[in-house]
Design an enzyme around this catalytic site. Structure first.
Site, short mmCIF file in Angstrom:
data_model
loop_
_atom_site.label_atom_id
_atom_site.label_comp_id
_atom_site.label_asym_id
_atom_site.label_seq_id
_atom_site.Cartn_x
_atom_site.Cartn_y
_atom_site.Cartn_z
N ASP A 264 0.27 -1.87 -0.03
CA ASP A 264 -0.31 -0.77 -0.81
C ASP A 264 0.77 0.27 -1.06
O ASP A 264 1.24 0.93 -0.13
CB ASP A 264 -1.49 -0.16 -0.05
N GLU B 242 0.39 -3.33 -4.58
CA GLU B 242 -0.76 -2.65 -5.17
C GLU B 242 -0.37 -1.26 -5.66
O GLU B 242 0.27 -0.49 -4.94
CB GLU B 242 -1.88 -2.53 -4.13
N GLU C 275 -7.06 1.52 -8.70
CA GLU C 275 -7.76 2.41 -7.78
C GLU C 275 -7.92 3.81 -8.37
O GLU C 275 -8.97 4.43 -8.25
CB GLU C 275 -6.99 2.49 -6.45
N ASP D 68 -12.50 1.79 -8.29
CA ASP D 68 -13.25 2.35 -7.17
C ASP D 68 -14.57 2.87 -7.71
O ASP D 68 -14.60 3.74 -8.58
CB ASP D 68 -12.45 3.48 -6.52
N HIS E 151 -11.71 -1.36 -5.18
CA HIS E 151 -11.06 -0.60 -4.12
C HIS E 151 -12.14 -0.02 -3.22
O HIS E 151 -13.04 0.69 -3.68
CB HIS E 151 -10.21 0.53 -4.71
N GLU F 187 -12.67 -5.61 -0.33
CA GLU F 187 -11.81 -4.89 0.60
C GLU F 187 -12.64 -4.24 1.70
O GLU F 187 -13.68 -3.64 1.43
CB GLU F 187 -11.02 -3.80 -0.13
#
Length: 404
Positions: free
Chosen positions: A217, A243, A271, A294, A321, A341
């Site tokens: 990430d 990511e 995200e 998200d 996300h 996730e």
């Protein structure tokens, strides 16, 4: 009015974190901001404490309640803090009250059409997301159906999970299918930081099986040359994706990654992208093998369904996300990918804890790296009313609220 019409929209602030309370939402995942590179970690004053320039009390958590005439209450958590609460109660409420809980598209469009002056990304969309999720929760409760049934029904009973946390060996031990680590250093930290990133990946690899996937990430902290170099260096270690290496609206940069990147290392992002319009621009770069909206930021479930349809047209799967129960109700209905996730959000990243706790309860635990959202009405979450919440606005103290 029919009894599923909405009569009240309320926004509460989650009080500031108590450092002694390990269940506090604002304390969870502290290991992440302490160890991940960020867009501000290039400044010396923010290098030691990576989260000091990013975290803000203004952007703390909120709880939204949407009540119907029948007395049923939909509830959801979100972000945006005081500013989002002001937008919700000071403006959006009067666009929603009187509407049917099933009118997701109509309500979303009313909020979005009225929010131009607040911006097309960030706070306004955070506010829309929280309200939208609460309305989906209310709709499910009114029909005594889980949200996954309202959006097409399950194609599988549970979703495979990858774990985001500082301990890859724990992720494998608990049955998760991959481990996502925070990238500690970015371009400002030079060659020494680059080597430390590789050492972090090597150390994680040494603690897990040779074929256990590792993920990195990068949290918007890199540039194109650094990302290209990193992708080549981590491939032999078995790091499968990078990511969000760039700022989400650096579409030109993502196009360069699509043209020049190591195809054996996936690029994922989204995200911090907003609405289907933003994801269209991101997908058109050709860089992303997976997109990661998200639900609490991108526009809620109503907008995620549009994003998912768009992504399918590009042949790109959606892996949300975080999102907790909001994401899991979505992922069990998707036929194109079986992956979600799970953030290890205990303060030290050393154990699995419910991510919606303590304010929202009813979340089951993952089992052997899989998550079944269950069949409780709505999202299956209820507000623990014994805990303190702050109501910054109400119509008694702010008589102008709700006026045309």
């Amino acid at each position: 009015m029919t009894r599923d019409r909405i009569i009240s929209v309320r926004a509460h602030l989650i009080p500031p974190a108590d450092p002694s309370d390990e269940g506090d939402l604002l304390k969870k995942g502290g290991w992440l901001t302490a160890h991940i590179a960020s867009p501000l970690s290039k400044y010396p004053e923010f290098a030691a404490n990576r989260g000091s320039g990013i975290n803000s009390a203004l952007l703390g958590g909120i709880i939204v309640e949407v009540e119907s005439e029948s007395g049923a209450i939909g509830v959801a958590s979100g972000g945006g803090g005081f500013a989002a609460a002001a937008i919700i109660e000071g403006h959006f409420a009067r666009l929603i009250e009187g509407e049917k809980a099933s009118a997701h598209g109509r309500i979303w469009d009313r909020m979005y059409s009225a929010s131009l002056h607040y911006g097309r990304k960030g706070l306004a969309i955070h506010a829309i997301s929280a309200v939208d999720l609460a309305i989906w929760d209310l709709h499910g409760k009114l029909l005594s159906e889980p949200v996954h049934e309202l959006i097409g029904g399950k194609v599988r009973e549970s979703s495979r999970m990858y774990a985001t946390g500082p301990r890859s060996e724990l992720a494998e031990e608990l049955g998760f299918v991959a481990s996502k680590l925070p990238l500690p250093y970015g371009p400002p930290h030079g060659d020494d930081g680059f080597e430390r990133n590789l050492e972090t990946a090597r150390k994680a690899r040494a603690g897990v099986s040779a074929d256990f996937p590792l993920l990195y990430d990068c949290w918007m902290s890199l540039d194109v040359p650094y990302t290209l170099r990193l992708m080549d260096a981590i491939e032999p270690i078995g790091v499968r994706w990078v990511e969000e290496p760039l700022m989400p609206d650096d579409y030109a940069g993502f196009r360069r990654l699509a043209e020049r990147g190591n195809r054996r290392v996936l690029i994922t992002s989204g995200e911090h992208e907003y609405t289907v319009a933003g994801f269209r621009q991101l997908l058109e770069t050709g860089a992303c093998t997976i997109v990661q909206p998200d639900l609490q930021w991108c526009g809620g479930l109503t907008e995620l369904l549009k994003i998912s349809a768009l992504a399918q047209g590009f042949g790109v799967p959606v892996v949300p996300h975080c999102g907790g129960m909001y994401a899991y109700h979505f992922t069990v209905t998707r036929s194109d990918i079986d992956l979600a996730e799970f953030p290890i959000v205990s303060p030290d990243g050393d154990r699995v804890v419910p991510i919606h706790a303590p304010y929202l309860v009813g979340e089951p635990a993952p089992e052997a790296g899989r998550f079944d959202p269950g069949d409780a009405p709505g999202f299956g979450l209820e507000l623990d009313r014994s805990l303190p919440l702050v109501r910054p606005f109400d119509k008694e103290n702010w008589p102008g609220l709700g006026a045309p």
